[in-house]
Design a protein around this motif. Structure first.
Motif, mmCIF file in Angstrom:
data_model
loop_
_atom_site.group_PDB
_atom_site.id
_atom_site.type_symbol
_atom_site.label_atom_id
_atom_site.label_comp_id
_atom_site.label_asym_id
_atom_site.label_seq_id
_atom_site.Cartn_x
_atom_site.Cartn_y
_atom_site.Cartn_z
ATOM 1 N N THR A 53 0.831 -1.197 0.000
ATOM 2 C CA THR A 53 0.000 0.000 0.000
ATOM 3 C C THR A 53 0.870 1.252 0.000
ATOM 4 O OG1 THR A 53 -0.142 0.144 2.426
ATOM 5 C CG2 THR A 53 -1.755 -1.246 1.303
ATOM 6 N N GLU A 54 0.253 2.370 -0.360
ATOM 7 C CA GLU A 54 0.939 3.650 -0.281
ATOM 8 C C GLU A 54 1.067 4.067 1.173
ATOM 9 O OE1 GLU A 54 -0.756 6.692 -2.754
ATOM 10 O OE2 GLU A 54 -1.543 5.204 -4.158
ATOM 11 N N ARG A 55 2.045 4.942 1.418
ATOM 12 C CA ARG A 55 2.192 5.526 2.741
ATOM 13 C C ARG A 55 1.295 6.765 2.790
ATOM 14 N NH1 ARG A 55 6.265 4.305 5.974
ATOM 15 N NH2 ARG A 55 7.650 3.742 4.263
ATOM 16 N N LEU A 56 0.243 6.737 3.614
ATOM 17 C CA LEU A 56 -0.792 7.762 3.579
ATOM 18 C C LEU A 56 -0.863 8.561 4.880
ATOM 19 C CD1 LEU A 56 -3.662 5.636 2.003
ATOM 20 C CD2 LEU A 56 -2.114 7.178 0.815
ATOM 21 N N GLU A 57 -1.339 9.786 4.756
ATOM 22 C CA GLU A 57 -1.711 10.622 5.899
ATOM 23 C C GLU A 57 -3.210 10.878 5.763
ATOM 24 O OE1 GLU A 57 0.266 11.447 8.285
ATOM 25 O OE2 GLU A 57 2.167 10.791 7.406
ATOM 26 N N PRO A 58 -4.056 10.196 6.580
ATOM 27 C CA PRO A 58 -5.505 10.267 6.355
ATOM 28 C C PRO A 58 -6.055 11.677 6.255
ATOM 29 C CG PRO A 58 -4.983 8.565 7.958
ATOM 30 C CD PRO A 58 -3.698 9.282 7.673
ATOM 31 N N GLU A 59 -5.606 12.589 7.129
ATOM 32 C CA GLU A 59 -6.179 13.938 7.108
ATOM 33 C C GLU A 59 -5.830 14.681 5.826
ATOM 34 O OE1 GLU A 59 -2.206 13.997 9.200
ATOM 35 O OE2 GLU A 59 -4.008 12.760 9.204
ATOM 36 N N ARG A 60 -4.771 14.243 5.145
ATOM 37 C CA ARG A 60 -4.364 14.913 3.910
ATOM 38 C C ARG A 60 -4.832 14.169 2.674
ATOM 39 N NH1 ARG A 60 1.792 14.654 3.000
ATOM 40 N NH2 ARG A 60 1.164 12.599 2.216
ATOM 41 N N ASP A 61 -4.818 12.826 2.723
ATOM 42 C CA ASP A 61 -5.060 12.021 1.529
ATOM 43 C C ASP A 61 -6.513 11.594 1.349
ATOM 44 O OD1 ASP A 61 -2.395 12.043 0.626
ATOM 45 O OD2 ASP A 61 -1.872 10.541 2.128
ATOM 46 N N TRP A 62 -7.361 11.774 2.340
ATOM 47 C CA TRP A 62 -8.761 11.444 2.184
ATOM 48 C C TRP A 62 -9.498 12.672 1.646
ATOM 49 C CZ3 TRP A 62 -12.317 7.954 1.682
ATOM 50 C CH2 TRP A 62 -13.651 8.263 1.940
ATOM 51 N N GLY A 106 -9.123 7.124 -1.231
ATOM 52 C CA GLY A 106 -10.113 6.072 -1.001
ATOM 53 C C GLY A 106 -10.028 5.417 0.354
ATOM 54 N N CYS A 107 -10.365 4.103 0.385
ATOM 55 C CA CYS A 107 -10.641 3.441 1.658
ATOM 56 C C CYS A 107 -9.430 3.328 2.568
ATOM 57 C CB CYS A 107 -11.231 2.055 1.406
ATOM 58 S SG CYS A 107 -10.098 0.912 0.573
ATOM 59 N N LEU A 108 -8.222 3.318 2.040
ATOM 60 C CA LEU A 108 -7.059 3.188 2.910
ATOM 61 C C LEU A 108 -6.854 4.418 3.778
ATOM 62 C CD1 LEU A 108 -4.495 1.432 0.554
ATOM 63 C CD2 LEU A 108 -5.541 0.490 2.607
ATOM 64 N N ALA A 109 -7.250 5.586 3.266
ATOM 65 C CA ALA A 109 -7.067 6.813 4.027
ATOM 66 C C ALA A 109 -8.328 7.261 4.747
ATOM 67 C CB ALA A 109 -6.584 7.930 3.101
ATOM 68 N N ASP A 110 -9.454 6.626 4.477
ATOM 69 C CA ASP A 110 -10.725 6.991 5.101
ATOM 70 C C ASP A 110 -10.691 6.628 6.582
ATOM 71 O OD1 ASP A 110 -13.302 7.431 5.915
ATOM 72 O OD2 ASP A 110 -14.221 6.002 4.520
ATOM 73 N N PRO A 111 -10.813 7.600 7.477
ATOM 74 C CA PRO A 111 -10.767 7.292 8.907
ATOM 75 C C PRO A 111 -11.847 6.303 9.338
ATOM 76 C CG PRO A 111 -10.544 9.649 8.530
ATOM 77 C CD PRO A 111 -10.928 9.039 7.222
ATOM 78 N N GLN A 112 -12.934 6.237 8.601
ATOM 79 C CA GLN A 112 -14.030 5.318 8.938
ATOM 80 C C GLN A 112 -14.098 4.121 7.993
ATOM 81 O OE1 GLN A 112 -15.628 6.028 11.731
ATOM 82 N NE2 GLN A 112 -14.415 7.917 11.843
ATOM 83 N N GLY A 113 -13.197 4.043 7.051
ATOM 84 C CA GLY A 113 -13.274 3.002 6.032
ATOM 85 C C GLY A 113 -12.693 1.677 6.487
ATOM 86 N N GLN A 114 -13.014 0.615 5.746
ATOM 87 C CA GLN A 114 -12.502 -0.718 6.028
ATOM 88 C C GLN A 114 -11.930 -1.302 4.747
ATOM 89 O OE1 GLN A 114 -12.058 -2.922 8.752
ATOM 90 N NE2 GLN A 114 -10.943 -3.893 7.065
ATOM 91 N N PRO A 115 -10.628 -1.562 4.685
ATOM 92 C CA PRO A 115 -10.057 -2.199 3.490
ATOM 93 C C PRO A 115 -10.182 -3.715 3.558
ATOM 94 C CG PRO A 115 -8.298 -1.553 4.990
ATOM 95 C CD PRO A 115 -9.587 -1.113 5.630
ATOM 96 N N TRP A 116 -10.326 -4.339 2.380
ATOM 97 C CA TRP A 116 -10.431 -5.784 2.261
ATOM 98 C C TRP A 116 -9.461 -6.264 1.196
ATOM 99 C CZ3 TRP A 116 -14.413 -7.331 5.576
ATOM 100 C CH2 TRP A 116 -15.337 -6.350 5.915
ATOM 101 N N LEU A 117 -8.875 -7.412 1.415
ATOM 102 C CA LEU A 117 -8.101 -8.075 0.374
ATOM 103 C C LEU A 117 -9.040 -8.983 -0.399
ATOM 104 C CD1 LEU A 117 -5.434 -8.976 -1.012
ATOM 105 C CD2 LEU A 117 -5.261 -10.748 0.769
#
Length: 429
Positions: free
Chosen positions: A145-154, A158-169
């Motif tokens: 995955t990318e290295r993300l900062e949720p407050e900046r990248d959401w 998408g779901c990896l940076a979403d503070p409320q999101g859930q990623p699935w494989l």
């Protein structure tokens, strides 16, 4: 952060302990026995089990059929959402028995992607295929995955940076080879801690010059493992002898610390009567990524006695490369680097082994910090003990002697990484 590195490394090592290779019913070739905690993937995201740091095994029941290309097994696993600055590395490999359906010219494959709650892709996707004619190509995919900062990248990422999101494989078995037979899959998950970019040194942007491995002397007999999780360890500055049959794949590993560069040479023995037509050599990093070396040429033919292939990592392993791209980023991870040798399966004749030698040489200065590593190891031991108590019945649990050996290897791995971080902090502090 240091405790996260220690715990992640130990968790993977414990679950990746050697399994017992068993021969295929149709062949004397040893087949890999899947390793890791047993897990049942969900047909839908809401029914998916959660993956944590470590090694897991599952079974994909069916592949595509000629009648319907959309009925391959699709399986979901819940992923931990990476914290700010973290990265996840997820790999999946089909454990294919090449002796099943021996007359088939079809292929078998695996595709993987990370999706969000609505099924939308929120990271890159990978696909890999293998067949009896291309046994050196693994049905192996690795997602980082990318290295993300949720407050900046959401919401851009998408779901990896979403503070409320859930990623699935989401993985899917593809291809018509063995489409009506269950095939095991090994899954592994690593979590890369966040880093402070200000402590990174200057990353290289060019390949190092080639290095010729000129080791001489008697070779020590070894037997390569059947998979990454059972790979045979090779020591620096040594020469090893092994042999292989057609359709067989053998795995070896060499521990590469930060500051070191792996160089190895494979020499064809007197194998003019061998059943395999030749061998193909591949190199993988601890995250199971390939494309790490200088040369594209990686094959030897049985008729060319004493011919050789030399492979060099493109540059020395260095965490300074962690924000680079392509194979340079792949060389940012210290740890076990894997050599995979496959017996050419085309035009096999009988069961005569093909002989070869492997010479291993590490160049560059390895970093070491034994005292610091022992301190973080004490914390990792405690966390691993809790995990072992909650392990399922399908999880391998080491006895006291095995645990001691494993912890020793982890301490060495952590030592090199640890000193690098400390030196960077002092230099920039």
């Amino acid at each position: 952060m240091y405790r996260s590195i220690a715990a992640s490394t130990l968790a993977l090592t414990l679950l990746a302990a050697p399994a017992v290779a068993q021969p295929s019913p149709e062949s004397p070739i040893a087949q890999h026995v899947p390793v890791g905690q047993g897990i049942d993937g969900g047909e839908r995201p809401e029914a998916a089990p959660e993956l944590s740091v470590g090694l897991f095994q599952d079974v994909l029941e069916r592949g595509e059929s000629a009648q319907n290309s959309k009925d391959g097994t699709v399986t979901y696993y819940r992923l931990p959402r990476p914290a700010a600055g973290e990265r996840l590395s997820i790999s999946a490999q089909l454990i294919v028995d090449p002796m099943r359906e021996p007359s088939s010219n079809r292929s078998i494959g695996l595709s993987a992607e990370i999706v969000g709650d609505t099924g939308n892709r929120c990271s890159g996707s990978e696909t890999a295929r293998t067949s009896r004619n291309d046994i050196d190509r693994l049905a192996l995919v690795t997602l980082i995955t990318e290295r993300l900062e949720p407050e900046r990248d959401w919401p851009r990422s998408g779901c990896l940076a979403d503070p409320q999101g859930q990623p699935w494989l989401r993985i899917e078995r593809t291809g018509e080879w063995q489409d009506d037979q269950p095939v095991p899959v090994e899954l592994r998950l690593l979590r890369e801690p966040a880093i402070d970019p200000t402590i990174l040194g200057e990353a290289v942007t060019e390949d190092m010059t080639p290095h010729a491995v000129q080791l001489t002397g008697e070779a020590t007999d070894v037997s390569g493992g059947t998979g990454f999780s059972t790979a045979t360890a090779l020591a620096d500055g040594s020469i090893f002898a092994d042999s292989i049959l057609p359709f067989e794949t053998k795995y070896y590993k060499v521990h590469v610390a930060a500051g070191q560069r792996l160089n190895y040479r494979v020499v064809m023995g007197d194998s003019r009567e061998a059943s395999a037509r030749g061998v193909t050599v591949s190199t993988y990093n601890p995250l199971l990524e390939d494309d790490l070396t200088l040369y594209a040429e990686r094959s030897l033919r049985r008729e060319d006695v004493s011919s050789f292939v030399t492979q060099n990592l493109a540059t020395a392993v260095s965490p300074d490369l962690v924000e680079s791209h392509g194979r340079y980023r792949s060389l940012s991870v210290p740890g076990d680097y894997y050599l995979m040798i496959s017996g050419d399966a085309r035009d096999p004749r009988g069961l005569n082994p093909l002989k070869y030698e492997i010479a291993v040489e590490l160049t560059g200065q390895a970093l070491n910090a034994t005292e610091w590593a022992s301190q973080v190891q004490a914390s990792a031991d405690s966390e691993a003990g809790i995990g072992a108590q909650n392990a399922s019945a399908d999880t391998w649990v080491p006895d006291a002697g095995q645990l001691g050996a494993l912890l020793g290897g982890v301490a060495v791995a952590l030592g090199g990484y640890a000193l690098w971080w400390l030196l960077r902090r002092r230099r920039h502090g």
